[in-house]
Design an enzyme around this catalytic site. Structure first.
Site, PDB file in Angstrom:
ATOM      1  N   ASP A  53      84.450 -90.046  51.876  1.00 32.86           N
ATOM      2  CA  ASP A  53      85.002 -89.156  53.031  1.00 32.86           C
ATOM      3  C   ASP A  53      84.282 -89.599  54.247  1.00 32.86           C
ATOM      4  O   ASP A  53      82.902 -89.626  54.120  1.00 32.86           O
ATOM      5  CB  ASP A  53      84.565 -87.610  52.712  1.00 32.86           C
ATOM      6  CG  ASP A  53      85.518 -87.167  51.685  1.00 32.86           C
ATOM      7  OD1 ASP A  53      86.315 -88.145  50.939  1.00 32.86           O
ATOM      8  OD2 ASP A  53      85.796 -85.976  51.610  1.00 32.86           O
ATOM      9  N   HIS A  82      79.289 -87.892  47.956  1.00 37.22           N
ATOM     10  CA  HIS A  82      78.828 -86.795  48.789  1.00 37.22           C
ATOM     11  C   HIS A  82      79.018 -85.633  47.900  1.00 37.22           C
ATOM     12  O   HIS A  82      79.724 -85.574  46.766  1.00 37.22           O
ATOM     13  CB  HIS A  82      79.409 -86.812  50.062  1.00 37.22           C
ATOM     14  CG  HIS A  82      80.766 -86.384  50.268  1.00 37.22           C
ATOM     15  ND1 HIS A  82      81.741 -87.290  50.005  1.00 37.22           N
ATOM     16  CD2 HIS A  82      81.226 -85.466  50.935  1.00 37.22           C
ATOM     17  CE1 HIS A  82      82.717 -86.753  50.118  1.00 37.22           C
ATOM     18  NE2 HIS A  82      82.532 -85.590  50.575  1.00 37.22           N
ATOM     19  N   HIS A 106      92.322 -90.362  48.929  1.00 37.15           N
ATOM     20  CA  HIS A 106      92.168 -89.102  49.515  1.00 37.15           C
ATOM     21  C   HIS A 106      92.960 -88.533  50.521  1.00 37.15           C
ATOM     22  O   HIS A 106      93.016 -87.867  51.774  1.00 37.15           O
ATOM     23  CB  HIS A 106      90.747 -89.039  50.421  1.00 37.15           C
ATOM     24  CG  HIS A 106      89.818 -87.727  50.455  1.00 37.15           C
ATOM     25  ND1 HIS A 106      90.022 -86.942  51.615  1.00 37.15           N
ATOM     26  CD2 HIS A 106      88.829 -87.173  49.890  1.00 37.15           C
ATOM     27  CE1 HIS A 106      89.167 -86.058  51.285  1.00 37.15           C
ATOM     28  NE2 HIS A 106      88.634 -86.192  50.383  1.00 37.15           N
ATOM     29  N   HIS A 126      80.560 -82.635  48.500  1.00 34.43           N
ATOM     30  CA  HIS A 126      81.440 -81.837  48.385  1.00 34.43           C
ATOM     31  C   HIS A 126      82.160 -81.338  47.197  1.00 34.43           C
ATOM     32  O   HIS A 126      82.254 -82.385  46.389  1.00 34.43           O
ATOM     33  CB  HIS A 126      82.590 -82.217  49.722  1.00 34.43           C
ATOM     34  CG  HIS A 126      82.070 -82.025  51.125  1.00 34.43           C
ATOM     35  ND1 HIS A 126      82.485 -82.542  52.107  1.00 34.43           N
ATOM     36  CD2 HIS A 126      80.907 -81.298  51.491  1.00 34.43           C
ATOM     37  CE1 HIS A 126      81.712 -82.182  53.147  1.00 34.43           C
ATOM     38  NE2 HIS A 126      81.010 -81.200  53.009  1.00 34.43           N
ATOM     39  N   HIS A 133      80.333 -88.293  57.637  1.00 31.56           N
ATOM     40  CA  HIS A 133      80.828 -87.218  56.946  1.00 31.56           C
ATOM     41  C   HIS A 133      80.230 -85.785  57.685  1.00 31.56           C
ATOM     42  O   HIS A 133      79.318 -86.177  58.527  1.00 31.56           O
ATOM     43  CB  HIS A 133      81.008 -87.381  55.604  1.00 31.56           C
ATOM     44  CG  HIS A 133      82.201 -86.374  54.969  1.00 31.56           C
ATOM     45  ND1 HIS A 133      83.374 -86.203  55.769  1.00 31.56           N
ATOM     46  CD2 HIS A 133      82.095 -85.671  53.905  1.00 31.56           C
ATOM     47  CE1 HIS A 133      84.179 -85.234  55.022  1.00 31.56           C
ATOM     48  NE2 HIS A 133      83.210 -84.999  53.852  1.00 31.56           N
ATOM     49  N   ASP A 136      85.148 -81.419  45.649  1.00 33.37           N
ATOM     50  CA  ASP A 136      86.211 -82.057  45.462  1.00 33.37           C
ATOM     51  C   ASP A 136      85.843 -83.544  44.676  1.00 33.37           C
ATOM     52  O   ASP A 136      86.426 -84.057  43.934  1.00 33.37           O
ATOM     53  CB  ASP A 136      87.224 -82.348  46.441  1.00 33.37           C
ATOM     54  CG  ASP A 136      86.799 -82.764  47.906  1.00 33.37           C
ATOM     55  OD1 ASP A 136      85.490 -82.515  48.391  1.00 33.37           O
ATOM     56  OD2 ASP A 136      87.520 -83.610  48.423  1.00 33.37           O
ATOM     57  N   HIS A 137      84.553 -83.897  45.068  1.00 31.56           N
ATOM     58  CA  HIS A 137      83.901 -85.133  44.409  1.00 31.56           C
ATOM     59  C   HIS A 137      83.051 -85.213  43.165  1.00 31.56           C
ATOM     60  O   HIS A 137      82.703 -86.329  42.754  1.00 31.56           O
ATOM     61  CB  HIS A 137      82.992 -85.666  45.728  1.00 31.56           C
ATOM     62  CG  HIS A 137      83.945 -86.233  46.753  1.00 31.56           C
ATOM     63  ND1 HIS A 137      84.798 -87.483  47.100  1.00 31.56           N
ATOM     64  CD2 HIS A 137      84.898 -85.331  47.885  1.00 31.56           C
ATOM     65  CE1 HIS A 137      85.773 -87.415  48.127  1.00 31.56           C
ATOM     66  NE2 HIS A 137      85.686 -86.185  48.448  1.00 31.56           N
TER      67      HIS A 137
HETATM   68 ZN    ZN Z   1      86.664 -84.966  49.809  1.00 31.96          ZN
HETATM   69 ZN    ZN Z   2      84.007 -84.349  51.907  1.00 32.72          ZN
END
Ligand code: ZN
Ligand code: ZN
Length: 320
Positions: free
Chosen positions: A203, A61, A261, A63, A137, A65-66
């Site tokens: 997530d 996805h 995670h 976000h 999510h 951090d990914h």
């Molecule tokens: Zn994440």
């Molecule tokens: Zn996320």
């Protein structure tokens, strides 16, 4: 055929001293497939198994951090004159995102494409496929299931010979399903054997589509951002607790659960203990650990702790 998952980054949201941002490297035979590419992923790989010429990257996805590690990684591939094509797959929005990032990675000399997947759009590999499925999510988010093609049953060469089939081309004809010298394939070939399945949650809150996709998986890599005492916060932010991940693993009857995670507030042991109370075959890998997934008749999946003395299998790919 080796099948393993290398945990390049096991933190959630923000890196900690011990854990990098999300990235999983699946190794199957010669294939190297990356799932998520958080900031710092290429450095994590260079420090451990080397930065292989990945040919597919799956983003769960959008976000940051990914995926924030992707532009830098593309740039490194460019610098080392990569020729092999690279494809990035993800949910709707990934194409616009990667287009916007072109201001960073510029023109690439190797073939590069970004493909938006709809749930159920499987991506075929060599005798396996990667299936995206929707998870719960914030915004479009996928989990992925890597599913191997069914394996043919075992061929009993001794029996075939005893029944009068000569070793050589006739063995091949039998294995392809032909009747040879009156011997039918099913007389000498056992039942189709179970292949392997690895499911990666991305997530998500506890999620029914994921439980279905993970049915009898060899390995479920599930996020566990929080412990159960933070379940309200997990629900508000679209994440899971270790206990909830374990409940999914138990319901899906998987062979092993790996939690990842992990929020910086946890060391990992408390999440492992919480999950093991519900599902015993749970591990919380640290960065650079590997889980090997053998065929079912060769034993259970196994967590191998990172050993810096070990010769990294892909280290020849590390840039000079
Ligand atoms: Zn994440
Ligand atoms: Zn996320």
């Amino acid at each position: 055929m080796e099948l393993s998952v290398f945990f390049a980054g096991t933190a959630g949201s923000a890196p900690s001293a011990r854990r990098g941002l999300p990235a999983l490297l699946v190794r199957r035979g010669a294939d190297r497939i990356l799932f998520d590419c958080g900031e710092g992923t290429q450095r994590q790989l260079v420090r451990s198994v080397g930065l292989a010429d990945l040919h597919k990257v799956f983003v769960t996805h959008l976000h940051a951090d990914h995926w924030l590690g992707l532009p830098g990684m593309l740039k490194s591939f460019e610098l080392r004159d990569r020729e092999r094509p690279l494809a990035v797959y993800g949910p709707p929005g990934i194409a616009a995102l990667m287009k916007a990032m072109r201001i960073i990675y510029g023109r690439l000399s190797f073939p590069f494409e970004v493909i938006e997947l709809a749930p159920g759009n499987a991506v075929a590999g060599d005798e396996y496929a990667i299936h995206p499925f929707t998870v719960a999510h914030r915004g479009p988010a996928y989990g992925y299931a890597l599913v191997e093609a069914p394996r043919p049953g075992r061929f009993d060469a001794e029996l075939a010979e005893r029944l009068g089939v000569a070793p050589g081309p006739d063995f091949g004809r039998l294995q392809r399903g032909e009747v040879v010298a009156g011997v039918r394939p099913e007389q000498v070939i056992g039942p189709t054997r179970e292949s392997r399945k690895i499911v990666i949650s991305g997530d998500t809150s506890p999620c029914e589509t994921l439980a279905v996709a993970a049915d009898r998986a060899d390995l479920l890599v599930h996020e566990a951002t929080f412990a159960q005492d933070e379940r309200d916060r997990a629900r508000q932010t679209g994440h899971s607790t270790a206990r909830q991940a374990a409940e999914i693993a138990a319901a899906a009857d998987v062979r092993m659960l790996a939690l990842t995670h992990v929020s910086a507030r946890y060391a990992g042991g408390e999440l492992r203990d919480e999950a093991r109370a519900v599902f015993a075959a749970t591990e919380v890998p640290r960065d650079f650990d590997t889980i090997e997934v053998p065929f079912v008749e060769r034993g259970a999946p196994e967590l191998l702790r990172w050993d810096p003395q070990r010769v990294p299998p892909d280290s020849q790919h590390a840039p000079a």
